[in-house]
Design a protein around this motif. Sequence first.
Motif, PDB file in Angstrom:
ATOM      1  N   LYS A 167      10.374  18.526  15.175  1.00 25.44           N
ATOM      2  CA  LYS A 167      10.208  17.262  14.446  1.00 25.44           C
ATOM      3  C   LYS A 167      11.406  16.390  14.814  1.00 25.44           C
ATOM      4  O   LYS A 167      12.458  16.441  14.173  1.00 25.44           O
ATOM      5  CB  LYS A 167      10.157  17.525  12.939  1.00 25.44           C
ATOM      6  N   ASN A 168      11.248  15.605  15.841  1.00 27.84           N
ATOM      7  CA  ASN A 168      12.383  14.895  16.430  1.00 27.84           C
ATOM      8  C   ASN A 168      12.756  13.636  15.653  1.00 27.84           C
ATOM      9  O   ASN A 168      12.655  12.505  16.148  1.00 27.84           O
ATOM     10  CB  ASN A 168      12.085  14.549  17.891  1.00 27.84           C
ATOM     11  N   ILE A 169      13.193  13.832  14.409  1.00 30.72           N
ATOM     12  CA  ILE A 169      13.728  12.746  13.599  1.00 30.72           C
ATOM     13  C   ILE A 169      14.993  13.249  12.907  1.00 30.72           C
ATOM     14  O   ILE A 169      15.141  14.445  12.671  1.00 30.72           O
ATOM     15  CB  ILE A 169      12.721  12.237  12.544  1.00 30.72           C
ATOM     16  N   THR A 170      15.887  12.336  12.616  1.00 25.89           N
ATOM     17  CA  THR A 170      17.137  12.706  11.982  1.00 25.89           C
ATOM     18  C   THR A 170      17.138  12.260  10.525  1.00 25.89           C
ATOM     19  O   THR A 170      16.346  11.408  10.117  1.00 25.89           O
ATOM     20  CB  THR A 170      18.326  12.055  12.698  1.00 25.89           C
ATOM     21  N   GLU A 171      18.058  12.836   9.769  1.00 24.62           N
ATOM     22  CA  GLU A 171      18.194  12.434   8.369  1.00 24.62           C
ATOM     23  C   GLU A 171      18.562  10.957   8.272  1.00 24.62           C
ATOM     24  O   GLU A 171      18.079  10.238   7.386  1.00 24.62           O
ATOM     25  CB  GLU A 171      19.258  13.287   7.684  1.00 24.62           C
ATOM     26  N   GLU A 172      19.377  10.478   9.210  1.00 23.14           N
ATOM     27  CA  GLU A 172      19.777   9.067   9.199  1.00 23.14           C
ATOM     28  C   GLU A 172      18.563   8.155   9.382  1.00 23.14           C
ATOM     29  O   GLU A 172      18.455   7.112   8.707  1.00 23.14           O
ATOM     30  CB  GLU A 172      20.797   8.801  10.307  1.00 23.14           C
ATOM     31  N   GLN A 173      17.641   8.536  10.274  1.00 29.33           N
ATOM     32  CA  GLN A 173      16.439   7.729  10.488  1.00 29.33           C
ATOM     33  C   GLN A 173      15.572   7.676   9.235  1.00 29.33           C
ATOM     34  O   GLN A 173      15.022   6.631   8.879  1.00 29.33           O
ATOM     35  CB  GLN A 173      15.628   8.296  11.658  1.00 29.33           C
ATOM     36  N   THR A 185       0.849  -1.188   0.000  1.00 26.02           N
ATOM     37  CA  THR A 185       0.000   0.000   0.000  1.00 26.02           C
ATOM     38  C   THR A 185       0.886   1.240   0.000  1.00 26.02           C
ATOM     39  O   THR A 185       2.095   1.150  -0.094  1.00 26.02           O
ATOM     40  CB  THR A 185      -0.919  -0.025   1.232  1.00 26.02           C
ATOM     41  N   GLY A 186       0.271   2.409   0.101  1.00 26.95           N
ATOM     42  CA  GLY A 186       1.025   3.656   0.003  1.00 26.95           C
ATOM     43  C   GLY A 186       2.112   3.785   1.065  1.00 26.95           C
ATOM     44  O   GLY A 186       1.999   3.267   2.172  1.00 26.95           O
ATOM     45  N   PHE A 187       3.164   4.499   0.722  1.00 28.15           N
ATOM     46  CA  PHE A 187       4.293   4.688   1.624  1.00 28.15           C
ATOM     47  C   PHE A 187       4.626   6.183   1.652  1.00 28.15           C
ATOM     48  O   PHE A 187       5.117   6.732   0.671  1.00 28.15           O
ATOM     49  CB  PHE A 187       5.477   3.858   1.139  1.00 28.15           C
ATOM     50  N   THR A 188       4.320   6.839   2.781  1.00 29.86           N
ATOM     51  CA  THR A 188       4.458   8.290   2.871  1.00 29.86           C
ATOM     52  C   THR A 188       5.185   8.675   4.154  1.00 29.86           C
ATOM     53  O   THR A 188       4.888   8.143   5.221  1.00 29.86           O
ATOM     54  CB  THR A 188       3.077   8.974   2.862  1.00 29.86           C
ATOM     55  N   ILE A 189       6.134   9.591   4.018  1.00 32.81           N
ATOM     56  CA  ILE A 189       6.847  10.147   5.172  1.00 32.81           C
ATOM     57  C   ILE A 189       6.799  11.668   5.069  1.00 32.81           C
ATOM     58  O   ILE A 189       6.907  12.219   3.971  1.00 32.81           O
ATOM     59  CB  ILE A 189       8.318   9.666   5.226  1.00 32.81           C
ATOM     60  N   ALA A 190       6.645  12.332   6.214  1.00 33.22           N
ATOM     61  CA  ALA A 190       6.579  13.797   6.234  1.00 33.22           C
ATOM     62  C   ALA A 190       7.741  14.353   7.051  1.00 33.22           C
ATOM     63  O   ALA A 190       7.597  14.638   8.244  1.00 33.22           O
ATOM     64  CB  ALA A 190       5.246  14.260   6.807  1.00 33.22           C
ATOM     65  N   PRO A 191       8.917  14.552   6.425  1.00 35.26           N
ATOM     66  CA  PRO A 191      10.035  15.181   7.148  1.00 35.26           C
ATOM     67  C   PRO A 191       9.748  16.634   7.506  1.00 35.26           C
ATOM     68  O   PRO A 191      10.306  17.171   8.451  1.00 35.26           O
ATOM     69  CB  PRO A 191      11.203  15.081   6.158  1.00 35.26           C
ATOM     70  N   GLU A 192       8.905  17.295   6.702  1.00 35.58           N
ATOM     71  CA  GLU A 192       8.503  18.692   6.856  1.00 35.58           C
ATOM     72  C   GLU A 192       9.637  19.668   6.540  1.00 35.58           C
ATOM     73  O   GLU A 192       9.418  20.682   5.891  1.00 35.58           O
ATOM     74  CB  GLU A 192       7.965  18.982   8.268  1.00 35.58           C
ATOM     75  N   ALA A 193      10.852  19.377   7.026  1.00 37.72           N
ATOM     76  CA  ALA A 193      12.004  20.245   6.775  1.00 37.72           C
ATOM     77  C   ALA A 193      13.202  19.388   6.401  1.00 37.72           C
ATOM     78  O   ALA A 193      13.369  18.280   6.911  1.00 37.72           O
ATOM     79  CB  ALA A 193      12.321  21.086   8.013  1.00 37.72           C
ATOM     80  N   GLY A 194      14.047  19.919   5.518  1.00 38.25           N
ATOM     81  CA  GLY A 194      15.175  19.144   5.032  1.00 38.25           C
ATOM     82  C   GLY A 194      16.439  19.272   5.847  1.00 38.25           C
ATOM     83  O   GLY A 194      17.366  18.486   5.692  1.00 38.25           O
ATOM     84  N   SER A 195      16.507  20.254   6.735  1.00 43.25           N
ATOM     85  CA  SER A 195      17.711  20.441   7.570  1.00 43.25           C
ATOM     86  C   SER A 195      17.407  20.049   9.006  1.00 43.25           C
ATOM     87  O   SER A 195      16.283  20.227   9.489  1.00 43.25           O
ATOM     88  CB  SER A 195      18.186  21.891   7.518  1.00 43.25           C
ATOM     89  N   GLN A 196      18.401  19.527   9.680  1.00 41.15           N
ATOM     90  CA  GLN A 196      18.214  19.137  11.073  1.00 41.15           C
ATOM     91  C   GLN A 196      17.938  20.362  11.938  1.00 41.15           C
ATOM     92  O   GLN A 196      17.147  20.307  12.881  1.00 41.15           O
ATOM     93  CB  GLN A 196      19.444  18.393  11.590  1.00 41.15           C
ATOM     94  N   ARG A 197      18.581  21.489  11.630  1.00 38.00           N
ATOM     95  CA  ARG A 197      18.353  22.710  12.395  1.00 38.00           C
ATOM     96  C   ARG A 197      16.887  23.097  12.372  1.00 38.00           C
ATOM     97  O   ARG A 197      16.286  23.401  13.414  1.00 38.00           O
ATOM     98  CB  ARG A 197      19.200  23.849  11.819  1.00 38.00           C
ATOM     99  N   LEU A 198      16.286  23.055  11.182  1.00 35.75           N
ATOM    100  CA  LEU A 198      14.889  23.461  11.044  1.00 35.75           C
ATOM    101  C   LEU A 198      13.949  22.414  11.641  1.00 35.75           C
ATOM    102  O   LEU A 198      12.894  22.767  12.172  1.00 35.75           O
ATOM    103  CB  LEU A 198      14.562  23.707   9.565  1.00 35.75           C
ATOM    104  N   LYS A 220       6.367   8.886  -1.047  1.00 30.60           N
ATOM    105  CA  LYS A 220       5.890  10.264  -1.027  1.00 30.60           C
ATOM    106  C   LYS A 220       6.525  10.978   0.163  1.00 30.60           C
ATOM    107  O   LYS A 220       6.560  10.444   1.275  1.00 30.60           O
ATOM    108  CB  LYS A 220       4.363  10.308  -0.906  1.00 30.60           C
ATOM    109  N   LEU A 221       7.005  12.182  -0.086  1.00 35.76           N
ATOM    110  CA  LEU A 221       7.617  12.999   0.960  1.00 35.76           C
ATOM    111  C   LEU A 221       6.923  14.355   1.013  1.00 35.76           C
ATOM    112  O   LEU A 221       6.630  14.944  -0.025  1.00 35.76           O
ATOM    113  CB  LEU A 221       9.107  13.212   0.687  1.00 35.76           C
TER     114      LEU A 221
END
Length: 848
Positions: A384-390, A365-378, A407-408
């Motif tokens: 948004k307590n997630i890292t680029e590595e995660q 089924t669909g696969f969607t993640i919402a990082p919201e921001a591309g930099s860790q600072r933002l 989808k992002l």
Amino acid sequence: MTHYTYQDILNHITMPSQYLGTEINTVKKNPDKVKLRIALAFPDLYEIGTSHFGIQILYSILNGQMNIAAERVFCPPIDMEQQLRAKKIPLLSLESASPLKSFDIIGFSLLYELNYTNILTILELSQIPFLAEERDESFPLIIAGGPCACNPEPVAGIFDAVVFGDGEEVCLQMTQKFMECKKEGTPEKSEILKQWSFIEGVYIPSFFSDNIIKIDNSEIIVPAPLHENHKIITKAVVRDLNKAHFPENPVVPFGKPVHDRLRMEIGRGCTRGCRFCQAGMIYRPVRERYSDTIFDLLQKCICSTGYEDISLMSLSTGDYSGIQNLLENLMSTYQKKNIAVSFPSLRAGTLTSSLMEQIKRVRKTGFTIAPEAGSQRLRNVINKNITEEQILETIYDAIKSGWKAIKLYFMIGLPTETEGDLIETINFIKNINKIKGLEKSHFNINASFTTFIPKPHTPFQWARQVPLEYSKEVILRIKKELQSKSIQVKWQHPETSRIEGLFARGDRKLTNLLMDAYDNGCRLDGWSDHFDYEKWIKSAENMDIDIDFYTIRQKCTDEPLAWDHMDSRIHKKFFMEEWCKSIEEESTQDCRDGSCHQCGVCDFKNLQPILNKTEIRPEQNHNIEDGEEKQTQKIVVVYSKIDQGKYFGHLELVNIFLRAIRRLGIPIQFSKGFHPMPKISFEDPLPLGMESEEEKFMISIDKDFDHQNMARQLSLILPEGITVKECRLVDQSFKDKQINCVSYSIELVDGNFSEKIVEDYLKCEKFDMIKTSKKGKTRTLNLKNIIEDIKILDQKRLLLTTSGEPGKKLRPAEILKNIFGLSETSIHQARIIKLSVRKGENVQTTDY
């Protein structure tokens, strides 16, 4: 009273089935046998409204009361609106086809700011004045609820009452008070509103005056209470979701709704604390439904609906306690029935490889993640307590598990955003694209961007929204720098975001702007093909509204806000602390795992977080059967499609039958592979609007299933107009039979059949017509080789027989147009019935 009907206009509009009101699990009550009638009005199109879970809950709760009838109505698309105006027919409810003016209460869902003009469309088509102060006792009470009710001020003048918070308990309290007032005689609106004002979560706009306050050389309206007992409206909360009502027989819509699946709310509220997220704040505290309750409810809902997909709904589904146990047991139960399970948008880090393996057991089924921001600072700024590595690890696991696309979701214009943040966002997406090369697989990235809109009742409610030109420049830059075959960039138009931001934090002055924009022709503003930014700008100028004052101006934390009287149960002090922490790029940990942050929602006596503490019992775990593939039998199903049945398109009809088969538990066979499909084959589809006395399809089912009662059982649960006449085994002779010809009965409403035209046709040796394909290719057909017989019964009725041989088939509408020169309108209005096949049986089928 005049009896209105849509019957005369359904042939002239797209997707007419949405106006029938005969969907599975609809509730129809005699209006004369109930004490209270409520119209649940959704201010968007049918395919959006029927996908909304909240309206299903209210519909089920209210209709569960013996003395209450709740009916549905949706905002009509443009073609239907034009037909209603031209024919002077008011907008009607679906269940009883009653004008909305005849109801006691009309309840609107406030889900999205750009739906507000649709509210006016519904009211005007119902001949109901827009403003509450202009409606006397003869009109229904107009109420509203939904997430936008946390700042109802831009539309407050329209409504008699607004519900802030969870509506399950409030709706019953309000209806009970209404019926109590009605019992005393003809209830006065003022008395009903007075009684409603004592109910927690109910806001009466007329009980507040317009208090004008000057800020930065401009003015805002901050409501001032007129009654001592109705000064602050505290959000209504359902304390325990396990005790809340859940619709076990949800309405199954026709057509193709946006979310065409069974929705199961496994939890309400979120503990993550994202500072931009209004839903994450106003739906606090987190309340999870126990997993054994979820399992039991799903069993009932699948039986009552026949859905083939389940969506586990929550603001953060991956955070659900015991999600692995729940998913494993759901998949073990439903895999053998080819029912898939999907999640909405997930957080990286919560979608583990083991969860992915469970999800793909039926189909991916669909696969969607919402990082919201591309930099860790933002991401720290917005909490948004997630890292680029995660995020990269989650995507890597998805690729390994066989997913081909992701989808992002990102936002631009977040508080403190810098040039460096934008560069990191672009590089972040490029880094994801590199994973594909490592796997040597075709992996597509769909990156969606929207302009950040500060929302009320969030730590960012004081933030500025970036100017329109900034949004345009950033999106243009992102599109340019992410040009790749494997990356597709989508975006919400910044102009749309600007108007949304205006109404998100607006005040009562915007009601006049809304009405002026509606008068200028603004309709269905949430749809990009209808949104007209220039009309909004013109109306803002007409009403002397400074859009920038509401949007790009940074607010002071001590200035009054238009929604200060709406208490979300979160302390303003907490919002201020979070706003300051965002400036310092400081994170706040998830209160699910850490200590309480004293936001104010929980008192830990009457209201507190509720987490799942059960696991699905082992005896409920039904493992898929192993062993040899079951033997099958093929059944031919003969059915008629008469009267209202003609309004179902072919794909709708396929869905209707498949879900009826599931509800009856008929063991239909499926194809093998990554996306199993039911083994069902239909005859050549009928065009929309044509009736038929006899159509057929074949299905493959388990050989040991007794099909003797299938016809009767299917007919009992199919919509009006569809009747199964026979279900029989398919033998070898079935494959050898061919259609020689097909007959049609045609009756005109507009126009007449000419005897002279038929005589001239019969005398000629050749009658050519030009047929154009969908791709624009033309070919010449001789109708004398296609029409077997044509006979006028009287001026309005015709009997037409055509060839059924491959290559010689032609729709009756094309013949009527070419021989009789009938207009499109006359043909659309004509009743065309395909009669029973004269010889043989059709083997020209379409597989699904």
